[in-house]
Design a protein around this motif. Structure first.
Motif, PDB file in Angstrom:
ATOM      1  N   THR A  86       2.420  -1.813   1.206  1.00  0.00           N
ATOM      2  CA  THR A  86       1.412  -2.058   2.239  1.00  0.00           C
ATOM      3  C   THR A  86       0.361  -0.963   2.127  1.00  0.00           C
ATOM      4  OG1 THR A  86       2.568  -0.723   3.902  1.00  0.00           O
ATOM      5  CG2 THR A  86       3.161  -3.067   3.758  1.00  0.00           C
ATOM      6  N   ASN A  87      -0.577  -0.943   3.094  1.00  0.00           N
ATOM      7  CA  ASN A  87      -1.609   0.091   3.108  1.00  0.00           C
ATOM      8  C   ASN A  87      -1.096   1.419   3.659  1.00  0.00           C
ATOM      9  OD1 ASN A  87      -3.598  -1.577   2.039  1.00  0.00           O
ATOM     10  ND2 ASN A  87      -4.090  -2.424   4.041  1.00  0.00           N
ATOM     11  N   LYS A  88       0.163   1.459   4.124  1.00  0.00           N
ATOM     12  CA  LYS A  88       0.743   2.672   4.678  1.00  0.00           C
ATOM     13  C   LYS A  88       1.830   3.192   3.742  1.00  0.00           C
ATOM     14  CE  LYS A  88      -0.142   1.334   9.469  1.00  0.00           C
ATOM     15  NZ  LYS A  88       0.443   1.120  10.809  1.00  0.00           N
ATOM     16  N   TRP A  89       2.078   4.485   3.826  1.00  0.00           N
ATOM     17  CA  TRP A  89       3.097   5.098   2.985  1.00  0.00           C
ATOM     18  C   TRP A  89       4.491   4.589   3.402  1.00  0.00           C
ATOM     19  CZ3 TRP A  89       1.694   7.430  -1.285  1.00  0.00           C
ATOM     20  CH2 TRP A  89       0.442   8.024  -1.349  1.00  0.00           C
ATOM     21  N   GLN A  90       5.308   4.208   2.393  1.00  0.00           N
ATOM     22  CA  GLN A  90       6.676   3.764   2.619  1.00  0.00           C
ATOM     23  C   GLN A  90       7.604   4.509   1.666  1.00  0.00           C
ATOM     24  OE1 GLN A  90       7.250  -0.594   3.542  1.00  0.00           O
ATOM     25  NE2 GLN A  90       5.319  -0.730   2.392  1.00  0.00           N
ATOM     26  N   ILE A  91       8.796   4.758   2.124  1.00  0.00           N
ATOM     27  CA  ILE A  91       9.782   5.482   1.311  1.00  0.00           C
ATOM     28  C   ILE A  91      10.339   4.549   0.233  1.00  0.00           C
ATOM     29  CG2 ILE A  91      12.014   6.654   1.338  1.00  0.00           C
ATOM     30  CD1 ILE A  91      11.405   7.535   4.193  1.00  0.00           C
ATOM     31  N   ILE A  92      10.419   5.065  -0.996  1.00  0.00           N
ATOM     32  CA  ILE A  92      11.005   4.323  -2.104  1.00  0.00           C
ATOM     33  C   ILE A  92      12.490   4.671  -2.163  1.00  0.00           C
ATOM     34  CG2 ILE A  92      10.920   3.881  -4.579  1.00  0.00           C
ATOM     35  CD1 ILE A  92       8.055   4.961  -4.541  1.00  0.00           C
ATOM     36  N   LYS A  93      13.335   3.664  -2.002  1.00  0.00           N
ATOM     37  CA  LYS A  93      14.768   3.899  -2.025  1.00  0.00           C
ATOM     38  C   LYS A  93      15.234   4.212  -3.441  1.00  0.00           C
ATOM     39  CE  LYS A  93      15.507   0.751   1.870  1.00  0.00           C
ATOM     40  NZ  LYS A  93      16.201  -0.469   2.341  1.00  0.00           N
ATOM     41  N   PRO A  94      16.311   4.966  -3.587  1.00  0.00           N
ATOM     42  CA  PRO A  94      16.836   5.288  -4.921  1.00  0.00           C
ATOM     43  C   PRO A  94      17.170   4.022  -5.693  1.00  0.00           C
ATOM     44  CG  PRO A  94      17.844   6.690  -3.261  1.00  0.00           C
ATOM     45  CD  PRO A  94      17.054   5.658  -2.512  1.00  0.00           C
ATOM     46  N   GLY A  95      16.678   3.932  -6.937  1.00  0.00           N
ATOM     47  CA  GLY A  95      16.930   2.783  -7.792  1.00  0.00           C
ATOM     48  C   GLY A  95      16.053   1.595  -7.491  1.00  0.00           C
ATOM     49  N   GLN A  96      15.145   1.711  -6.518  1.00  0.00           N
ATOM     50  CA  GLN A  96      14.303   0.588  -6.127  1.00  0.00           C
ATOM     51  C   GLN A  96      13.098   0.494  -7.054  1.00  0.00           C
ATOM     52  OE1 GLN A  96      12.523   0.818  -2.208  1.00  0.00           O
ATOM     53  NE2 GLN A  96      12.899  -1.348  -1.859  1.00  0.00           N
ATOM     54  N   ALA A  97      12.826  -0.685  -7.593  1.00  0.00           N
ATOM     55  CA  ALA A  97      11.702  -0.889  -8.502  1.00  0.00           C
ATOM     56  C   ALA A  97      10.435  -1.147  -7.693  1.00  0.00           C
ATOM     57  CB  ALA A  97      11.988  -2.066  -9.433  1.00  0.00           C
ATOM     58  N   ILE A  98       9.299  -0.611  -8.173  1.00  0.00           N
ATOM     59  CA  ILE A  98       8.015  -0.798  -7.493  1.00  0.00           C
ATOM     60  C   ILE A  98       7.029  -1.399  -8.482  1.00  0.00           C
ATOM     61  CG2 ILE A  98       8.412   1.123  -5.916  1.00  0.00           C
ATOM     62  CD1 ILE A  98       6.488   2.765  -7.616  1.00  0.00           C
ATOM     63  N   PRO A  99       6.071  -2.193  -7.991  1.00  0.00           N
ATOM     64  CA  PRO A  99       5.061  -2.771  -8.891  1.00  0.00           C
ATOM     65  C   PRO A  99       4.078  -1.711  -9.361  1.00  0.00           C
ATOM     66  CG  PRO A  99       4.601  -3.342  -6.606  1.00  0.00           C
ATOM     67  CD  PRO A  99       5.931  -2.663  -6.607  1.00  0.00           C
ATOM     68  N   ALA A 100       3.375  -2.028 -10.471  1.00  0.00           N
ATOM     69  CA  ALA A 100       2.376  -1.104 -11.006  1.00  0.00           C
ATOM     70  C   ALA A 100       1.117  -1.112 -10.152  1.00  0.00           C
ATOM     71  CB  ALA A 100       2.027  -1.505 -12.436  1.00  0.00           C
ATOM     72  N   GLY A 101       0.340  -0.065 -10.246  1.00  0.00           N
ATOM     73  CA  GLY A 101      -0.932   0.013  -9.551  1.00  0.00           C
ATOM     74  C   GLY A 101      -0.857   0.594  -8.171  1.00  0.00           C
ATOM     75  N   LEU A 102       0.304   1.143  -7.766  1.00  0.00           N
ATOM     76  CA  LEU A 102       0.429   1.758  -6.445  1.00  0.00           C
ATOM     77  C   LEU A 102       0.120   3.242  -6.503  1.00  0.00           C
ATOM     78  CD1 LEU A 102       3.677   0.105  -5.070  1.00  0.00           C
ATOM     79  CD2 LEU A 102       1.323  -0.633  -4.772  1.00  0.00           C
ATOM     80  N   HIS A 103      -0.176   3.782  -5.357  1.00  0.00           N
ATOM     81  CA  HIS A 103      -0.347   5.221  -5.213  1.00  0.00           C
ATOM     82  C   HIS A 103       1.015   5.808  -4.835  1.00  0.00           C
ATOM     83  CE1 HIS A 103      -2.875   8.735  -3.408  1.00  0.00           C
ATOM     84  NE2 HIS A 103      -2.048   9.107  -4.353  1.00  0.00           N
ATOM     85  N   VAL A 104       1.594   6.615  -5.743  1.00  0.00           N
ATOM     86  CA  VAL A 104       2.933   7.170  -5.542  1.00  0.00           C
ATOM     87  C   VAL A 104       2.827   8.672  -5.332  1.00  0.00           C
ATOM     88  CG1 VAL A 104       5.246   7.414  -6.530  1.00  0.00           C
ATOM     89  CG2 VAL A 104       3.888   5.381  -7.032  1.00  0.00           C
ATOM     90  N   ARG A 105       3.604   9.196  -4.374  1.00  0.00           N
ATOM     91  CA  ARG A 105       3.592  10.642  -4.121  1.00  0.00           C
ATOM     92  C   ARG A 105       4.993  11.107  -3.756  1.00  0.00           C
ATOM     93  NH1 ARG A 105       0.912  11.399   1.967  1.00  0.00           N
ATOM     94  NH2 ARG A 105       2.714  10.617   3.125  1.00  0.00           N
TER      95      ARG A 105
END
Length: 472
Positions: A86-105
């Motif tokens: 989404t447009n807000k920061w969300q926690i990435i769970k361990p082992g969880q795959a994310i799509p390309a093109g996101l802002h990751v920190r």
């Protein structure tokens, strides 16, 4: 079916076995061995199923290229939980795959990875391959998980489309712009033909001075030369190579067209160029120009000669002194007596007005410099009074040209203290001034009605009214 025994049951069995006979003991040991083999095989199979799909972290550089994820194909294709950005920061769970093109920190406060969409449009953030759709080309985000094959397919589509967009952009650039190699070749070719102003002036002087050049070629050379000598550096270069002396000598030729164009070149070179003015004075240019104005010559030639004289005299008090000594004022006065020279009258008045005004401005500045001393020796106004210019100037008010009238009235105002008596005795001047005042009053009213409070005709009305009051 093999029965699963607990540890307590196994221990009791061991105690009982120790008291059994050998034959029965062998049978029981065989059953225990089969049970242990089955248990170990089940544990190994479960460990293999627990192993998850391993996806390396994607990296995106400034050019928008995305590295393809690495998938361990030797493991079973187990589904993974989908990360919904989404447009807000969300926690990435361990082992969880994310799509390309996101802002990751990495959140330094919580120590957890977070991600969000870069902008409002999913198309710009590189998420269009994660939209809802069939599993043949995209990942179906309606599901809570996706397989390793879907992940690989989506990443490959992103990479392929990125390459396609780059290739399309490169083709558009090639169609719009020429290759740098071709441009460099064109520049080299242009530099071969490119010449500086000074090089052109050198060639024009050589052509003009050539004994084999025709009359037309000499005129063309002078015409082109006049274009370049407007610039101060070019005029001084003409002087340094001896071209200025050639132009001055051309004033003595018997061909009027050569004289006319030579005077034009000289006037352009002299304008606002003190070094060239001094050089021309020392070369006798002023005397030659006055001869052209005093003798019977075509009007076009006299116009160019008067232009050169004006360029020589302006802001050059020494030249103005020599002008008076050589009888230049009498020569200009003769132009008012000759027929067909009416077009030169306003030019003469403009020159005299400028010379009188120059001296007044220097005197008002109360400068004790050498230039001020030189202007003190220029007795133009007394010479004009001696030669009856007080009667010549007002006659030009009969002109229908407003610009001519303006310059005549300005000159009359400058000469008022010395010519007041002559103005009063001049027949018809008073009625002419009253007529002009009425005319300009009406024109000034029209200007004001159009919103021009300080218009041109109001200034002419003020000048006319000032002269009438001074004569009253």
């Amino acid at each position: 079916m093999i029965t699963v025994l607990s540890l307590k049951g196994v221990a009791l069995m061991v105690v009982e076995i120790l008291t059994m006979r050998p034959g029965r003991l062998s049978l029981i040991l065989l059953l225990i061995s089969v049970h242990c083999f089955n248990y170990c095989w089940s544990e190994t199979s479960q460990q293999q199923k627990v192993s998850a799909l391993t996806v390396l972290e994607q990296t995106e550089d400034n050019t928008g290229k995305v590295e393809e994820a690495t998938v361990e194909d030797n493991l079973d294709s187990e589904d993974m939980e989908v990360f919904y950005p989404t447009n807000k920061w969300q926690i990435i769970k361990p082992g969880q795959a994310i799509p390309a093109g996101l802002h990751v920190r990495l959140n330094l406060e919580t120590g957890k990875n977070e991600a969000k969409i870069l902008d409002d449009e999913n198309e710009k953030s590189g998420l269009k391959h994660w939209k809802q759709g069939s599993r043949q080309g995209m990942v179906n985000t309606d599901l809570k998980s996706f397989t390793a094959e879907e992940l690989k397919r989506a990443l490959k589509l992103m990479k392929h489309e990125g390459n396609t967009e780059i290739e399309g952009h490169q083709e558009k650039v090639h169609e719009t712009f020429r290759p740098i190699k071709e441009l460099m070749e064109d520049f080299e070719a242009m530099n071969v033909m490119m010449e500086t102003d000074m090089e052109i002036i050198n060639k024009l002087v050589i052509k003009f001075n050539s004994s084999s050049a025709t009359l037309d070629e000499k005129i063309v050379a002078l015409y082109d030369l006049e274009y370049y000598v407007h610039q101060v550096d070019n005029a001084q270069h003409l002087m340094s190579i001896g071209g200025l002396q050639l132009v001055i000598n051309a004033l003595n030729t018997t061909e009027p067209l050569i004289q006319e164009h030579a005077a034009f070149v000289l006037g352009s070179a002299l304008s606002g160029n003190p070094k060239v003015q001094i050089e021309a004075m020392e070369a006798g240019a002023l005397q030659k120009l006055l001869v052209l104005l005093a003798t019977d010559q075509p009007v076009a030639l006299k116009k160019k000669a008067l232009f050169a004289v004006s360029s020589m005299l302006r802001h050059f008090p020494f030249a103005q002194q020599q002008f008076l000594k050589l009888g230049g004022l009498q020569v200009l006065g003769q132009l008012f007596q000759a027929k067909g020279m009416e077009s030169l009258h306003i030019r003469v008045m403009t020159l005299l007005y400028d010379m009188i005004l120059e001296k007044e401005l220097i005197q008002e500045a109360q400068d004790n410099s050498e230039k001020c001393r030189q202007y003190d020796e220029v007795n133009l106004l007394p010479s004009m009074l001696e030669q009856d210019w007080c009667m010549v100037v007002p006659k030009l008010l009969t002109s229908t040209d407003h610009d001519t009238r303006e310059k005549v009235m300005k000159t009359m105002n400058l000469m008022m203290s010395s010519c007041r008596r002559e103005y009063q005795t001049l027949q018809g001047l008073s009625s002419l001034l009253n007529m002009l005042r009425s005319e300009y009053e009406e024109l000034a009213v029209e200007e004001q009605s159009e919103g021009e409070q300080d218009g041109y005709f109001l200034g002419l009305w003020n000048s006319t009214n000032a002269i009438i009051k001074k004569l009253g």
